[in-house]
Design a protein around this motif. Sequence first.
Motif, PDB file in Angstrom:
ATOM      1  N   THR A   1      59.576  -7.398  -2.515  1.00 46.53           N
ATOM      2  CA  THR A   1      59.441  -8.077  -1.233  1.00 46.53           C
ATOM      3  C   THR A   1      60.774  -8.176  -0.488  1.00 46.53           C
ATOM      4  OG1 THR A   1      59.778 -10.200  -2.330  1.00 46.53           O
ATOM      5  CG2 THR A   1      57.512  -9.493  -2.033  1.00 46.53           C
TER       6      THR A   1
ATOM      7  N   TRP B   1      52.771  -2.718   3.721  1.00 43.25           N
ATOM      8  CA  TRP B   1      52.235  -3.496   2.602  1.00 43.25           C
ATOM      9  C   TRP B   1      50.741  -3.227   2.509  1.00 43.25           C
ATOM     10  CZ3 TRP B   1      54.566  -9.149   2.969  1.00 43.25           C
ATOM     11  CH2 TRP B   1      55.965  -9.078   2.820  1.00 43.25           C
TER      12      TRP B   1
ATOM     13  N   SER C   1      48.037 -11.646   1.156  1.00 40.74           N
ATOM     14  CA  SER C   1      47.823 -12.537   2.300  1.00 40.74           C
ATOM     15  C   SER C   1      48.871 -13.648   2.335  1.00 40.74           C
ATOM     16  CB  SER C   1      46.426 -13.157   2.219  1.00 40.74           C
ATOM     17  OG  SER C   1      45.452 -12.153   2.073  1.00 40.74           O
TER      18      SER C   1
ATOM     19  N   ALA D   1      52.262 -12.303   3.241  1.00 40.21           N
ATOM     20  CA  ALA D   1      52.336 -11.984   4.670  1.00 40.21           C
ATOM     21  C   ALA D   1      52.646 -13.233   5.485  1.00 40.21           C
ATOM     22  CB  ALA D   1      51.031 -11.365   5.140  1.00 40.21           C
TER      23      ALA D   1
ATOM     24  N   SER E   1      58.429  -9.820   8.544  1.00 38.50           N
ATOM     25  CA  SER E   1      57.127  -9.205   8.307  1.00 38.50           C
ATOM     26  C   SER E   1      57.235  -7.706   8.092  1.00 38.50           C
ATOM     27  CB  SER E   1      56.194  -9.467   9.500  1.00 38.50           C
ATOM     28  OG  SER E   1      55.863 -10.828   9.587  1.00 38.50           O
TER      29      SER E   1
ATOM     30  N   LEU F   1      50.635  -3.793   8.030  1.00 34.74           N
ATOM     31  CA  LEU F   1      50.034  -4.631   6.999  1.00 34.74           C
ATOM     32  C   LEU F   1      48.559  -4.258   6.870  1.00 34.74           C
ATOM     33  CD1 LEU F   1      50.452  -7.187   5.165  1.00 34.74           C
ATOM     34  CD2 LEU F   1      49.746  -8.550   7.157  1.00 34.74           C
TER      35      LEU F   1
ATOM     36  N   VAL G   1      45.194  -5.356   5.268  1.00 36.28           N
ATOM     37  CA  VAL G   1      44.744  -6.646   4.727  1.00 36.28           C
ATOM     38  C   VAL G   1      43.216  -6.738   4.715  1.00 36.28           C
ATOM     39  CG1 VAL G   1      44.867  -7.793   6.979  1.00 36.28           C
ATOM     40  CG2 VAL G   1      45.183  -9.141   4.914  1.00 36.28           C
TER      41      VAL G   1
ATOM     42  N   PRO H   1      51.963  -6.557  12.205  1.00 34.99           N
ATOM     43  CA  PRO H   1      52.476  -7.925  12.358  1.00 34.99           C
ATOM     44  C   PRO H   1      53.423  -8.050  13.546  1.00 34.99           C
ATOM     45  CG  PRO H   1      52.571  -7.245  10.065  1.00 34.99           C
ATOM     46  CD  PRO H   1      52.252  -6.009  10.873  1.00 34.99           C
TER      47      PRO H   1
END
Length: 414
Positions: free
Chosen positions: A33, A46, A84, A87, A96, A100, A102, A308
């Motif tokens: 991360t 991600w 989640s 994020a 961010s 992403l 998700v 994001p």
Amino acid sequence: MNRSTRQRLTAAALTVVVVATGTSACSSGSGDTSAKGAGGGTYSIWDPYPQFDKSSAWAKLLDDCGTEAGVKIKRTAFDTSDLSNKALLAAQQDNSADVLIVDNPVVSTLAEAGVLATTDENMLDVSKVDPNLLAAGQSGGKTYGMPIGANTLALYYNKKVLTEAGVDTASVKDWKSLTAALEKVKKAGKKGITFSAIGTEEGSFQFLPWFWGSGAKLTELDSPEGVSALKLWTDWLKKGYAPNSVINNTQTTSWQEFASGDYAFAENGTWQLANAEKAGFEYGVIPVPGASGGNAAAPTGGEFVTVPVQGDTGRYATSQKLVSCLTSTENLYDTDTTLSYVAPTSEVQDKQVAANPQLKPWVEAVKAAKGRTSDDLGTKYPKISEQMWKAVQSALSGAESPKDALAKAQSAAH
């Protein structure tokens, strides 16, 4: 970032923990991360696919899309629920990911928390996406991403069990004819139908096709239509058409029951297709029927590719290129084949069915499907869902009548 946005992010973090999808079985995984690379030459993506390592076709596609956009990709894979929460934390720290991917019920939560850019802001073209699938990524009249594909629920059936019971699947068109088929199967000495009614999101996910198929709405859990759906399930248990084990069944254990070869039907998802091929008996698939006929709306599983919010809005142009590459007609076909997903556009769906005719009932099911957060429910959905699965558990265990259980659920959820 202003204080109200931080407060929304904190509240959203609590919501995200509740919404855990019941639709895909990913192995656990963790990712790096650390901050994205400096200089704009590295873009971070991600995703919730830790089962795909660096040598996978998925990882290669990400790198290829990066090359096409003239940047290097730094990919991090998380478990769905972990992703989640990470994020939300990254958004609080203004760190961010650029792209992403998700789970679809979480999109509205992240959007309402101010984490995601709208498609107007990042210039994503979503015009070819089926509207019913795109709806899961919409909140407050705005769109926040592009579905990478969808899975949903339908009824698998065991051809031998039905033939021996004298049931023609063409006769199963509504609840009455399905129940009549289950009665015949039981009389023939076999088992009727298995599903998952566990007290988690998986239970709600599996109940929704029957709930929506009755004509009920999530804003009114205790409507006569909603009660009729729960009564259908409780009656099946009372008559022995469905096993008591459904109360504790996950979608995996429910599938294992069907794979024993004793059951006529199983409610399960696209992701079991590979297991169906290994089951050792002939099977077929039909959409879940609505109460009075037609295909019931089943809930959509699957992920959205989102962008994001970035402090440096200059990054959006490249992020848009990356998302457009990942969701191009050619790449969607390859990706959705890998993920056992039905594509989100008619163009790619047609291509999938041409290559594999067994996908036809799944495409029909996806066309009738509906996002769990559709109807602008957004962050209200997790609370409604929790009360719904509690009502299902209470009614199936015999603790309360379907009517009383759903009345209590409606009171607690709204």
